[in-house]
Scaffold this motif. Sequence first.
Motif, PDB file in Angstrom:
ATOM      1  N   ALA A  69       5.988   2.663 -15.991  1.00 16.25           N
ATOM      2  CA  ALA A  69       5.845   1.460 -15.606  1.00 16.25           C
ATOM      3  C   ALA A  69       4.544   1.046 -15.307  1.00 16.25           C
ATOM      4  N   LEU A  70       3.762   2.176 -14.977  1.00 16.72           N
ATOM      5  CA  LEU A  70       2.194   2.223 -14.407  1.00 16.72           C
ATOM      6  C   LEU A  70       1.558   1.886 -15.486  1.00 16.72           C
ATOM      7  N   PRO A  71      -0.002   1.469 -15.071  1.00 15.88           N
ATOM      8  CA  PRO A  71      -0.870   1.252 -16.101  1.00 15.88           C
ATOM      9  C   PRO A  71      -1.592   2.551 -16.261  1.00 15.88           C
ATOM     10  N   ALA A  72      -2.060   2.582 -17.452  1.00 16.62           N
ATOM     11  CA  ALA A  72      -2.634   3.802 -18.108  1.00 16.62           C
ATOM     12  C   ALA A  72      -3.648   4.071 -17.317  1.00 16.62           C
ATOM     13  N   GLY A  73      -3.729   5.440 -17.118  1.00 21.86           N
ATOM     14  CA  GLY A  73      -4.796   6.173 -16.320  1.00 21.86           C
ATOM     15  C   GLY A  73      -4.715   6.112 -14.826  1.00 21.86           C
ATOM     16  N   THR A  74      -3.420   5.818 -14.331  1.00 25.24           N
ATOM     17  CA  THR A  74      -3.069   5.882 -13.022  1.00 25.24           C
ATOM     18  C   THR A  74      -3.082   7.210 -12.448  1.00 25.24           C
ATOM     19  N   GLY A  75      -2.515   8.109 -13.522  1.00 26.27           N
ATOM     20  CA  GLY A  75      -2.582   9.643 -13.154  1.00 26.27           C
ATOM     21  C   GLY A  75      -2.584   9.806 -11.522  1.00 26.27           C
ATOM     22  N   SER A  76      -3.795  10.665 -11.165  1.00 27.25           N
ATOM     23  CA  SER A  76      -3.807  10.879  -9.663  1.00 27.25           C
ATOM     24  C   SER A  76      -4.969  10.104  -9.214  1.00 27.25           C
ATOM     25  N   ALA A  77      -4.918   8.930  -9.518  1.00 26.73           N
ATOM     26  CA  ALA A  77      -6.050   8.038  -8.895  1.00 26.73           C
ATOM     27  C   ALA A  77      -5.765   7.877  -7.551  1.00 26.73           C
ATOM     28  N   ASP A  78      -6.796   7.655  -6.587  1.00 25.51           N
ATOM     29  CA  ASP A  78      -6.856   7.489  -5.190  1.00 25.51           C
ATOM     30  C   ASP A  78      -7.308   6.147  -5.154  1.00 25.51           C
ATOM     31  N   TYR A  79      -6.282   5.164  -4.501  1.00 28.09           N
ATOM     32  CA  TYR A  79      -6.331   3.769  -4.305  1.00 28.09           C
ATOM     33  C   TYR A  79      -6.939   3.473  -2.654  1.00 28.09           C
ATOM     34  N   SER A  80      -7.300   4.196  -2.231  1.00 32.24           N
ATOM     35  CA  SER A  80      -7.854   4.077  -0.684  1.00 32.24           C
ATOM     36  C   SER A  80      -8.869   2.996  -0.566  1.00 32.24           C
ATOM     37  N   ALA A  81      -9.843   2.939  -1.405  1.00 30.48           N
ATOM     38  CA  ALA A  81     -10.981   1.932  -1.397  1.00 30.48           C
ATOM     39  C   ALA A  81     -10.286   0.639  -1.740  1.00 30.48           C
ATOM     40  N   LYS A  82      -9.452   0.460  -2.761  1.00 27.69           N
ATOM     41  CA  LYS A  82      -8.704  -0.476  -3.234  1.00 27.69           C
ATOM     42  C   LYS A  82      -7.970  -1.249  -2.100  1.00 27.69           C
ATOM     43  N   LEU A  83      -7.438  -0.454  -1.386  1.00 28.70           N
ATOM     44  CA  LEU A  83      -6.474  -1.133  -0.344  1.00 28.70           C
ATOM     45  C   LEU A  83      -7.170  -1.695   0.982  1.00 28.70           C
ATOM     46  N   ALA A  84      -8.734  -1.247   0.715  1.00 27.10           N
ATOM     47  CA  ALA A  84      -9.595  -2.140   1.668  1.00 27.10           C
ATOM     48  C   ALA A  84      -9.797  -3.538   1.239  1.00 27.10           C
ATOM     49  N   SER A  85      -9.609  -3.671   0.020  1.00 29.25           N
ATOM     50  CA  SER A  85     -10.195  -5.219  -0.709  1.00 29.25           C
ATOM     51  C   SER A  85      -8.799  -6.104  -0.379  1.00 29.25           C
ATOM     52  N   ILE A  86      -8.978  -7.247   0.111  1.00 30.31           N
ATOM     53  CA  ILE A  86      -8.135  -8.319   0.382  1.00 30.31           C
ATOM     54  C   ILE A  86      -7.820  -8.815  -0.973  1.00 30.31           C
ATOM     55  N   SER A  87      -8.713  -8.895  -1.777  1.00 27.02           N
ATOM     56  CA  SER A  87      -8.124  -9.707  -3.226  1.00 27.02           C
ATOM     57  C   SER A  87      -7.390  -8.623  -4.007  1.00 27.02           C
ATOM     58  N   TRP A  88      -7.823  -7.366  -4.031  1.00 28.54           N
ATOM     59  CA  TRP A  88      -6.852  -6.467  -4.803  1.00 28.54           C
ATOM     60  C   TRP A  88      -5.350  -6.249  -4.081  1.00 28.54           C
ATOM     61  N   VAL A  89      -5.352  -6.244  -2.710  1.00 30.65           N
ATOM     62  CA  VAL A  89      -4.159  -6.262  -1.977  1.00 30.65           C
ATOM     63  C   VAL A  89      -3.125  -7.574  -2.352  1.00 30.65           C
ATOM     64  N   THR A  90      -3.955  -8.609  -2.490  1.00 30.35           N
ATOM     65  CA  THR A  90      -3.171  -9.921  -2.720  1.00 30.35           C
ATOM     66  C   THR A  90      -2.542  -9.923  -4.192  1.00 30.35           C
ATOM     67  N   LYS A  91      -3.252  -9.402  -5.206  1.00 28.14           N
ATOM     68  CA  LYS A  91      -2.788  -9.172  -6.402  1.00 28.14           C
ATOM     69  C   LYS A  91      -1.422  -8.072  -6.340  1.00 28.14           C
ATOM     70  N   LEU A  92      -1.759  -7.180  -5.414  1.00 29.58           N
ATOM     71  CA  LEU A  92      -0.849  -6.177  -5.704  1.00 29.58           C
ATOM     72  C   LEU A  92       0.741  -6.734  -5.019  1.00 29.58           C
ATOM     73  N   ILE A  93       0.407  -7.633  -3.831  1.00 27.97           N
ATOM     74  CA  ILE A  93       1.764  -8.246  -3.259  1.00 27.97           C
ATOM     75  C   ILE A  93       2.381  -9.133  -4.101  1.00 27.97           C
ATOM     76  N   MET A  94       1.498  -9.980  -4.938  1.00 29.87           N
ATOM     77  CA  MET A  94       1.978 -10.898  -6.153  1.00 29.87           C
ATOM     78  C   MET A  94       2.996 -10.070  -7.068  1.00 29.87           C
ATOM     79  N   LYS A  95       2.592  -8.863  -7.187  1.00 27.21           N
ATOM     80  CA  LYS A  95       3.346  -8.292  -8.312  1.00 27.21           C
ATOM     81  C   LYS A  95       4.356  -7.289  -7.516  1.00 27.21           C
ATOM     82  N   SER A  96       4.746  -7.613  -6.229  1.00 26.90           N
ATOM     83  CA  SER A  96       5.755  -6.848  -5.547  1.00 26.90           C
ATOM     84  C   SER A  96       6.854  -7.520  -4.923  1.00 26.90           C
TER      85      SER A  96
END
Length: 268
Positions: free
Chosen positions: A147-174
């Motif tokens: 169910a996850l996008p291709a390429g997520t594998g063992s990706a580290d999302y730490s930097a993306k979690l610092a982004s308000i815009s990315w976290v907002t998109k994440l919450i909208m899909k949650s």
Amino acid sequence: MYNSICSYLTVKQMFKKKIEVPIGIDPINVIGVLCDKGFVLSNMPYVVGRSGEGIALEFRRLRIFRFRDNYEVLIECGNGSARIRLRGSRSTIEMIYSTRSNGLAAEVTYDGPRKWVVSKYVVEIAESLAREAEREARSKRAVAAAALPAGTGSADYSAKLASISWVTKLIMKSVLIKNEVRVLGKGKLHSYIEELLSSGENIFRKYPAIYISGDGDDARFRMLFVGGELRGIYAVVGDKEFFGDDKPLNDVKGLVKLRVYGVLRLPD
């Protein structure tokens, strides 16, 4: 002589044994499956009858000796362990599972008549449930990964979690699962995460990813679990930012507002 034999066959006796079950994946995920009552009912061996959430088990030895009882299934979970208790009209079977670095440890107890008939079977039940739970956990992780996008594998999302815009998109899909305030002692945030992992509903098996955010007295954090594995941490403690490091989470304490989301799909 006859009365002596009858007495021996009906008197209650205690049997207890500790066993180790090697597991090829994170054992906390296996504990989560063992906390699922539906799973336990569906995968319990030696079942010869079922009524609602009750089951009947029968054990035989040397073909002519048998023992049968009707059991109520009771499950308690917490602190990385699962306690499965089968409470019967004539006997009780109990299996307590806990995590080890390379698998599970289980303490198996039987209290009832005909111990010499039943004892070897209760050990088999404990081992069988653990094995089936490992298969189930592997299967759930495979479904989640699909169910996850291709390429997520063992990706580290730490930097993306610092982004308000990315976290907002994440919450909208949650889906918001928990929104609560806890008083946490220093270093106790990990216990809260472990509680979520081993809870009966086991949200880590229901969703492809889990996002957790928290605001404390002098710290705030964001965590992302993908397929049951921690894949991102962003924390601000005092005036310092931390990426991908869980050590600062030990400083989260006091009154902490916690939100837990089940992620249906990660943003690209």
